[in-house]
Design a protein around this motif. Structure first.
Motif, short mmCIF file in Angstrom:
data_model
loop_
_atom_site.label_atom_id
_atom_site.label_comp_id
_atom_site.label_asym_id
_atom_site.label_seq_id
_atom_site.Cartn_x
_atom_site.Cartn_y
_atom_site.Cartn_z
N UNK A 172 0.82 -1.21 0.00
CA UNK A 172 0.00 0.00 0.00
C UNK A 172 0.86 1.26 0.00
N UNK A 173 0.52 2.17 -0.92
CA UNK A 173 1.19 3.45 -1.04
C UNK A 173 0.26 4.56 -0.55
N UNK A 174 0.82 5.58 0.06
CA UNK A 174 0.04 6.73 0.53
C UNK A 174 0.61 7.99 -0.09
N UNK A 186 -8.27 18.91 -0.38
CA UNK A 186 -6.92 18.49 0.01
C UNK A 186 -6.92 16.97 0.16
N UNK A 187 -6.72 16.22 -0.95
CA UNK A 187 -6.89 14.76 -0.91
C UNK A 187 -5.62 14.01 -0.50
N UNK A 188 -5.85 12.85 0.13
CA UNK A 188 -4.77 11.91 0.46
C UNK A 188 -5.23 10.52 0.05
N UNK A 189 -4.51 9.91 -0.88
CA UNK A 189 -4.92 8.63 -1.48
C UNK A 189 -4.06 7.48 -0.97
N UNK A 190 -4.73 6.38 -0.59
CA UNK A 190 -4.05 5.11 -0.30
C UNK A 190 -4.43 4.11 -1.39
N UNK A 191 -3.43 3.46 -1.98
CA UNK A 191 -3.68 2.52 -3.07
C UNK A 191 -2.56 1.49 -3.10
N UNK A 227 -16.50 5.71 -6.31
CA UNK A 227 -16.91 4.87 -7.44
C UNK A 227 -16.10 5.22 -8.69
N UNK A 228 -15.95 6.51 -8.96
CA UNK A 228 -15.20 6.94 -10.14
C UNK A 228 -13.72 6.55 -10.05
N UNK A 229 -13.12 6.76 -8.88
CA UNK A 229 -11.70 6.44 -8.73
C UNK A 229 -11.46 4.94 -8.81
N UNK A 230 -12.34 4.16 -8.20
CA UNK A 230 -12.18 2.70 -8.26
C UNK A 230 -12.20 2.22 -9.70
N UNK A 231 -13.09 2.80 -10.50
CA UNK A 231 -13.22 2.40 -11.91
C UNK A 231 -12.02 2.89 -12.73
N UNK A 232 -11.70 4.18 -12.63
CA UNK A 232 -10.68 4.77 -13.51
C UNK A 232 -9.26 4.37 -13.13
N UNK A 233 -8.99 4.16 -11.85
CA UNK A 233 -7.66 3.70 -11.46
C UNK A 233 -7.51 2.20 -11.66
N UNK A 234 -8.57 1.45 -11.38
CA UNK A 234 -8.50 -0.01 -11.46
C UNK A 234 -8.24 -0.54 -12.86
N UNK A 285 -7.72 1.98 -2.37
CA UNK A 285 -7.91 1.51 -0.99
C UNK A 285 -8.73 2.51 -0.16
N UNK A 286 -8.29 3.75 -0.13
CA UNK A 286 -8.97 4.75 0.70
C UNK A 286 -8.60 6.15 0.21
N UNK A 287 -9.56 7.07 0.35
CA UNK A 287 -9.32 8.46 0.00
C UNK A 287 -9.80 9.33 1.15
#
Length: 287
Positions: A84-86, A105-110, A169-176, A183-185
């Motif tokens: 997992x990256x943050x 101010x987003x923080x993404x975990x993936x 929903x959009x991020x899960x689709x477009x990143x996947x 993972x989490x936003x």
């Protein structure tokens, strides 16, 4: 004899020179030789790319793990982490349907789908940090921009959970689809100053109304208690008055002439009452 000694020394010198040259050549060869190895640590996936030959280029990529030996002149190893990256992105601004500007101010975990690492490299040919700050940041911005444009400023604040669900929903689709698993936003959304003032004033008004309602309820409750207490005291007084009246009535009914005469005799002190004191005399003997 001298001639033989000179020849011996010359042969030795020649051997030493040859040995020195050979050693230097070995050092040079060791330095410039292309063979080395790469350790692919746990939680990472490496891809091996052929740089020469008929199957060279990104079309021929092999996933490798563990210790990998390769020729640096003909082969390239690139390592991608699959744990997992943050990523904490710089804030940006999006506009709602009614033209209100919100700062995000987003923080993404993936994490990366290890099976799709070759596809990621073929498509982007960049390091993971570059992909995070270019493609992934643009994907996050577009998701916020599209969703924010379908909400009004009031509905963003009052339907925060619904707003963020649509982002997810959009991020899960477009990143996947490109091998990046959402993972989490975490998003800190800040409304414009004017809307913030309106929200603060609305909250203050609600708090004042609730306080007034609570005070009114408390006053009604206290009045109800006082009324009940007064009614109880009045009822007690009435009961006592009725009891006393009933006692007086019974005493009056029991005062027969004969009983009165007897009471007079029992309580008479032998002196005749003076004028004006007769009623008090009879009151005393009836008690």
């Amino acid at each position: 004899m001298d001639s033989q000694n000179n020849e011996g020394r010359g042969a030795l010198r020649s051997k030493l020179i040859k040995a020195g040259v050979g050693l230097v050549l070995l050092v040079i060869i060791w330095i410039i030789q292309p063979f080395t190895y790469e350790n692919i640590d746990a939680g990472n996936v490496g891809i091996k790319i052929n740089l020469y030959g008929s199957d060279r280029g990104v079309d021929n990529i092999t996933i490798v793990t563990g210790r990998v030996w390769y020729n640096t002149w003909t082969t390239k190893i690139i390592e991608f982490p699959t744990f997992t990256q943050s990523v904490d992105y710089e804030p940006f601004v999006v506009t709602t349907r009614d033209a209100a500007e919100f700062q995000v101010d987003p923080k993404l975990n993936y994490h990366i789908n290890s099976a799709m690492v070759p596809q990621i490299y073929r498509q982007y040919r960049k390091s993971l940090s570059e992909i995070e700050q270019q493609f992934m940041r643009n994907t996050i911005y577009d998701a916020y921009r599209i969703v924010a444009n379908s909400f009004t400023s009031d509905s963003v604040m009052s339907n925060r959970e619904k707003f963020e669900d649509k982002i997810q929903v959009l991020l899960t689709k477009n990143l996947g689809k490109d091998g990046f698993v959402y993972d989490q936003l975490t998003s800190a959304i800040s409304p414009p100053a004017s809307l913030r003032r309106m929200i603060d004033e609305k909250n203050a008004s609600i708090q004042a109304r609730l306080k007034a309602e609570n005070e009114a309820k408390q006053a009604i409750a206290e009045a109800t208690v006082s009324k009940a207490k007064a009614e109880g005291e009045a009822a007690a007084l009435l009961v006592r008055a009725r009891a006393e009246a009933e006692a007086n009535r019974l005493r009056q009914q029991s005062l027969t002439p004969l009983l009165v005469q007897q009471l007079v005799i029992e309580k008479w002190d032998g002196k005749l009452p003076q004028y004006g004191t007769v009623p008090q005399f009879f009151k005393n003997i009836t008690q």
